[in-house]
Design a protein around this motif. Structure first.
Motif, PDB file in Angstrom:
ATOM      1  N   LYS A  56       0.832  -1.204   0.000  1.00 17.63           N
ATOM      2  CA  LYS A  56       0.000   0.000   0.000  1.00 17.63           C
ATOM      3  C   LYS A  56       0.863   1.249   0.000  1.00 17.63           C
ATOM      4  O   LYS A  56       0.562   2.239  -0.704  1.00 17.63           O
ATOM      5  CB  LYS A  56      -0.936   0.000   1.212  1.00 17.63           C
ATOM      6  CG  LYS A  56      -2.026   1.067   1.145  1.00 17.63           C
ATOM      7  CD  LYS A  56      -2.989   0.801   0.003  1.00 17.63           C
ATOM      8  CE  LYS A  56      -4.086   1.840  -0.080  1.00 17.63           C
ATOM      9  NZ  LYS A  56      -5.030   1.568  -1.186  1.00 17.63           N
ATOM     10  N   LEU A  59       2.068   1.928  -3.496  1.00 24.83           N
ATOM     11  CA  LEU A  59       1.020   2.447  -4.378  1.00 24.83           C
ATOM     12  C   LEU A  59       0.684   3.896  -4.062  1.00 24.83           C
ATOM     13  O   LEU A  59       0.443   4.699  -4.972  1.00 24.83           O
ATOM     14  CB  LEU A  59      -0.225   1.567  -4.267  1.00 24.83           C
ATOM     15  CG  LEU A  59      -0.038   0.141  -4.802  1.00 24.83           C
ATOM     16  CD1 LEU A  59      -1.240  -0.717  -4.473  1.00 24.83           C
ATOM     17  CD2 LEU A  59       0.238   0.140  -6.302  1.00 24.83           C
ATOM     18  N   VAL A  60       0.680   4.255  -2.796  1.00 21.19           N
ATOM     19  CA  VAL A  60       0.438   5.650  -2.419  1.00 21.19           C
ATOM     20  C   VAL A  60       1.547   6.540  -2.968  1.00 21.19           C
ATOM     21  O   VAL A  60       1.294   7.640  -3.479  1.00 21.19           O
ATOM     22  CB  VAL A  60       0.321   5.779  -0.883  1.00 21.19           C
ATOM     23  CG1 VAL A  60       0.348   7.248  -0.461  1.00 21.19           C
ATOM     24  CG2 VAL A  60      -0.971   5.127  -0.398  1.00 21.19           C
ATOM     25  N   GLY A  63       0.817   7.242  -6.422  1.00 18.95           N
ATOM     26  CA  GLY A  63      -0.460   7.885  -6.693  1.00 18.95           C
ATOM     27  C   GLY A  63      -1.488   6.934  -7.276  1.00 18.95           C
ATOM     28  O   GLY A  63      -2.403   7.345  -7.994  1.00 18.95           O
ATOM     29  N   SER A  64      -1.350   5.635  -6.961  1.00 16.64           N
ATOM     30  CA  SER A  64      -2.236   4.616  -7.506  1.00 16.64           C
ATOM     31  C   SER A  64      -3.326   4.248  -6.512  1.00 16.64           C
ATOM     32  O   SER A  64      -3.075   4.126  -5.307  1.00 16.64           O
ATOM     33  CB  SER A  64      -1.433   3.358  -7.860  1.00 16.64           C
ATOM     34  OG  SER A  64      -2.291   2.284  -8.185  1.00 16.64           O
ATOM     35  N   ALA A  65      -4.550   4.025  -7.014  1.00 13.79           N
ATOM     36  CA  ALA A  65      -5.679   3.601  -6.190  1.00 13.79           C
ATOM     37  C   ALA A  65      -5.905   2.098  -6.266  1.00 13.79           C
ATOM     38  O   ALA A  65      -6.947   1.599  -5.824  1.00 13.79           O
ATOM     39  CB  ALA A  65      -6.940   4.334  -6.626  1.00 13.79           C
ATOM     40  N   PRO A  67      -6.332  -1.558  -5.344  1.00 12.67           N
ATOM     41  CA  PRO A  67      -6.632  -2.079  -4.010  1.00 12.67           C
ATOM     42  C   PRO A  67      -5.600  -3.087  -3.504  1.00 12.67           C
ATOM     43  O   PRO A  67      -5.062  -3.887  -4.270  1.00 12.67           O
ATOM     44  CB  PRO A  67      -8.002  -2.761  -4.197  1.00 12.67           C
ATOM     45  CG  PRO A  67      -8.094  -3.061  -5.648  1.00 12.67           C
ATOM     46  CD  PRO A  67      -7.328  -1.987  -6.353  1.00 12.67           C
ATOM     47  N   ASP A 112      -7.180  -1.967   2.011  1.00 17.96           N
ATOM     48  CA  ASP A 112      -8.537  -1.984   1.463  1.00 17.96           C
ATOM     49  C   ASP A 112      -9.323  -3.236   1.839  1.00 17.96           C
ATOM     50  O   ASP A 112     -10.156  -3.707   1.075  1.00 17.96           O
ATOM     51  CB  ASP A 112      -8.458  -1.853  -0.063  1.00 17.96           C
ATOM     52  CG  ASP A 112      -7.684  -0.612  -0.473  1.00 17.96           C
ATOM     53  OD1 ASP A 112      -8.208   0.491  -0.320  1.00 17.96           O
ATOM     54  OD2 ASP A 112      -6.530  -0.772  -0.923  1.00 17.96           O
TER      55      ASP A 112
END
Length: 328
Positions: A56, A59-60, A63-65, A67, A112
């Motif tokens: 996570k 990904l942050v 800038g990726s959402a 899951p 998530d």
């Protein structure tokens, strides 16, 4: 474009933890030919909550959402305590914590969800024939998903697994299969289309410091992540395994999805030992016809495609091409 789920146990930024999962994730994210739709984590190289934080946090930073769902905290039956003691404390026992000095640890970010098996099963069954499952940790989440969603074995396009060891002098079993033998057995015998990437082939890979500098020369957050987190692991590998670099087990799974010329394979009958004793968790394979088959039932073991030889130069080329093509 292949749609993929990555089920993993990443340890990038965690002192003493292997970083090959993070490199595999990075290659998948950087490759236009792959669409990563879900990342799930399992207890293995790191505890599942730690692995979820690693994924996570990456990904942050990008800038990726996408899951990230945390999964099983322990194996179906295997006692997790001896494994955690070996995996989590070794770097301190060897007095090598200094190698990770200055390495950015993953930030504590909410993930998530915590039911990876359900997330895997639903996504695969909602899109039959479209999802490839990349399983590069112990197979607990995958086994649980197959139990809850029996249609998943037929619905999944393919399961590509990093796990097992057949003929390496220094190993009776590997971590991925050894940590949860029952899960490995269930998945191998599920009837799904499976390609197995064992340690016999992944120990033919090698990444040196020089390779890492070349592969991550681009000024991009993903390159920074790979370079900063793999450097201490390469040093750790050099000291403890007496190699000129480090093996990069898990990334071979993703590279093979991108270009099957990177490794050759053969169909084998494969199984895993479940009985108590020193060989519990050991994987074995054979090809038919057996020269000595007394006491061995016909079609013993699961029919699996097993990779056995890698082109390490092409593997590094695949990684370099993906990372150096990233746009800011």
């Amino acid at each position: 474009m292949k749609r993929v789920i990555i089920d993993c146990d990443p340890g990038n930024g965690i002192a003493g933890a292997n970083t090959d999962d993070g490199l595999a994730i990075a290659l998948a994210l950087a490759s236009p030919a792959l669409s990563v739709e879900l990342i799930t984590t399992v207890a293995g190289n790191t505890p599942s909550d730690v692995g979820a934080q690693v994924a996570k946090d990456l990904l942050v930073r990008l800038g990726s959402a996408l899951p990230v769902v945390q999964g099983a905290t322990q194996a179906l039956k295997e006692d997790h305590a001896p494994w955690r003691a070996a995996l989590d404390r070794r770097v301190r026992q060897l007095d090598m914590l200094d190698l990770w000095q200055g390495v950015r640890a993953p930030a504590p970010i909410a993930v998530d969800g915590d039911d990876a098996a359900d997330a895997i099963g639903r996504l695969v069954c909602d899109h039959p024939g479209e999802i490839t499952l990349v399983a590069i940790g112990p197979l607990t989440n995958v086994a649980l998903a197959l139990q809850r969603y029996p249609a998943m074995a037929e619905a999944v396009a393919e399961i590509v697994i990093m796990g097992g060891v057949f003929a390496l002098d220094d190993y009776i079993k590997d971590t991925n299969f050894g940590l949860d033998p029952e899960a490995a057995h269930q998945v191998l015998h599920s009837g799904a289309a499976i390609t197995l990437v064992p340690m016999d082939v992944t120990t033919q890979t090698l990444l040196t410091h020089q390779d890492l500098s070349r592969l991550t020369a681009r000024d991009h957050p993903l390159c920074h992540f790979v370079r900063d987190t793999l450097r201490p692991w390469i040093d750790y590998s050099i000291r403890t395994r007496h190699l000129p670099g480090s093996w990069i087990h898990d990334v071979l799974v993703v590279a093979w999805l991108l270009n099957q010329r990177v490794a050759s394979g053969t169909d084998y009958r494969v199984d895993i030992e479940l009985r108590p004793g020193p060989t519990r968790g050991k994987s074995w394979r054979y090809r038919t016809p057996l020269r000595v088959d007394v006491g061995i039932p016909a079609d013993c073991g699961a029919l699996v495609h097993v990779l056995h030889h890698v082109d390490n130069g092409l593997l590094l080329e695949i990684i370099e091409q993906a990372l150096t093509s990233l746009e800011r």
